[in-house]
Write a protein that holds these residues in place. Structure first.
Motif, mmCIF file in Angstrom:
data_model
loop_
_atom_site.group_PDB
_atom_site.id
_atom_site.type_symbol
_atom_site.label_atom_id
_atom_site.label_comp_id
_atom_site.label_asym_id
_atom_site.label_seq_id
_atom_site.Cartn_x
_atom_site.Cartn_y
_atom_site.Cartn_z
ATOM 1 N N LEU A 13 -8.220 5.437 -1.662
ATOM 2 C CA LEU A 13 -7.155 5.000 -0.913
ATOM 3 C C LEU A 13 -6.797 5.402 0.427
ATOM 4 O O LEU A 13 -6.102 5.064 1.410
ATOM 5 C CB LEU A 13 -5.959 5.237 -2.084
ATOM 6 N N LEU A 14 -6.701 6.768 0.509
ATOM 7 C CA LEU A 14 -6.602 7.509 1.511
ATOM 8 C C LEU A 14 -7.455 6.886 2.849
ATOM 9 O O LEU A 14 -7.025 6.884 4.127
ATOM 10 C CB LEU A 14 -6.332 8.861 1.689
ATOM 11 N N VAL A 15 -8.621 6.904 2.572
ATOM 12 C CA VAL A 15 -9.550 6.412 3.489
ATOM 13 C C VAL A 15 -9.326 5.084 4.053
ATOM 14 O O VAL A 15 -9.378 4.712 5.111
ATOM 15 C CB VAL A 15 -10.937 6.336 3.105
ATOM 16 N N ASN A 19 -4.597 1.462 9.021
ATOM 17 C CA ASN A 19 -3.313 1.940 9.353
ATOM 18 C C ASN A 19 -2.013 1.387 8.430
ATOM 19 O O ASN A 19 -1.198 0.777 8.968
ATOM 20 C CB ASN A 19 -2.979 1.659 10.940
ATOM 21 N N LEU A 20 -2.368 1.618 7.227
ATOM 22 C CA LEU A 20 -1.433 0.972 6.228
ATOM 23 C C LEU A 20 -0.234 2.006 5.801
ATOM 24 O O LEU A 20 0.891 1.574 5.117
ATOM 25 C CB LEU A 20 -2.193 0.348 5.017
ATOM 26 N N ILE A 21 -0.236 3.363 5.905
ATOM 27 C CA ILE A 21 0.527 4.153 5.264
ATOM 28 C C ILE A 21 0.969 5.296 6.441
ATOM 29 O O ILE A 21 0.034 5.750 7.077
ATOM 30 C CB ILE A 21 -0.118 4.940 4.524
ATOM 31 N N PHE A 24 0.887 -1.157 0.060
ATOM 32 C CA PHE A 24 -0.094 -0.126 0.071
ATOM 33 C C PHE A 24 0.854 1.267 0.021
ATOM 34 O O PHE A 24 0.398 2.470 -0.412
ATOM 35 C CB PHE A 24 -1.067 -0.048 1.218
ATOM 36 N N ARG A 25 2.060 1.084 0.866
ATOM 37 C CA ARG A 25 2.777 2.502 0.644
ATOM 38 C C ARG A 25 3.440 2.621 -0.840
ATOM 39 O O ARG A 25 3.531 3.997 -1.134
ATOM 40 C CB ARG A 25 4.039 2.023 1.550
#
Length: 249
Positions: free
Chosen positions: A187-189, A195-197, A153-154
């Motif tokens: 993606l941000l939501v 808590n992926l990024i 995801f990062r």
């Protein structure tokens, strides 16, 4: 369609439209009129939330594949305009990124197209590795799965954020900004939900993230629909960041 491939100049109507919005990429990707365009008004927080009876790792795996396909497609539409001349270094907003294959490997500064090729290739290798992203019934996830998912995801975030901040004018000229706005917002939501990024990396596009969420909230208010509290707080959770260098995980 030659102009789409960069062989000819953009049609005059597209030049006029971009001129009316502003010529700078920064002014464009923060333009309220453009940010309000999207392909769905669905509640992204509700869509991102883990459904009952669904295993968390299955949910993360399916969304990793979905976001990879969408971000890869979004970048392919502007890839002709992302080259060593236009993007001599990989950046998201004012923040430069260096590539690193592993924690102990050397940090390397590469051009944006090189970085994106490395990021998407690495992500694809992980997603197609059945030992990490199992596809057969009864096959278990490895204990390290969530750590790998965060790396995926990062890297996907880096690619999407570069397209949004460095190539928004091209996306807008092609009429793709509603898709890009929706993709970045989702993606941000989703990343925040699980808590992926890291917050400091999201902060590199704090102004864009806040503007996107504000545009959705404003549209909801105009339609007399209550906005989701958790959605409206996303922008508050993101703090500005000084220009520095991030290293790909």
């Amino acid at each position: 369609m030659d102009w789409l491939m960069g062989k000819k100049a953009r049609p005059e109507r597209e030049k006029e439209r971009v001129g009316a919005w502003g010529t700078g990429a920064c002014s464009l990707y923060l333009n309220p009129e453009l940010l309000s365009a999207r392909v769905t008004d669905s509640d992204l927080v509700l869509l991102s939330r883990l459904p009952p009876l669904v295993e968390r790792r299955e949910w993360l795996a399916s969304h990793a594949t979905m976001f990879f396909n969408l971000i890869n497609l979004q970048f392919s539409c502007v890839s002709e305009f992302c080259n060593a001349e236009s993007c001599p270094c990989m950046s998201i907003g004012n923040t430069q990124l260096c590539w690193q294959d592993g924690e102990r490997s050397k940090k390397v500064r590469v051009t944006a197209p090189q970085y994106i090729d490395l990021a998407l290739s690495a992500t694809q290798r992980l997603l197609t590795d059945d030992s990490i992203f199992p596809t057969k019934y009864g096959q278990d996830f490895l204990p390290c799965f969530e750590a790998v998912a965060r790396r995926v995801f990062r890297l996907l975030f880096h690619v999407a954020a570069h397209v949004a901040t460095a190539h928004f004018s091209t996306s807008a000229s092609l009429g793709l900004h509603p898709h890009l706005n929706t993709l970045i917002s989702h993606l941000l939501v989703f990343a925040h939900e699980f808590n992926l990024i890291p917050a400091d990396e999201v902060a590199a596009i704090a102004s864009l993230a806040s503007a996107l969420l504000a545009a959705r909230a404003s549209e909801a208010d105009s339609n007399k629909l209550p906005s989701s509290p958790s959605t409206s707080q996303r922008g508050d959770d993101v703090s500005p960041v000084d220009e520095n260098h991030f290293v790909a995980p």
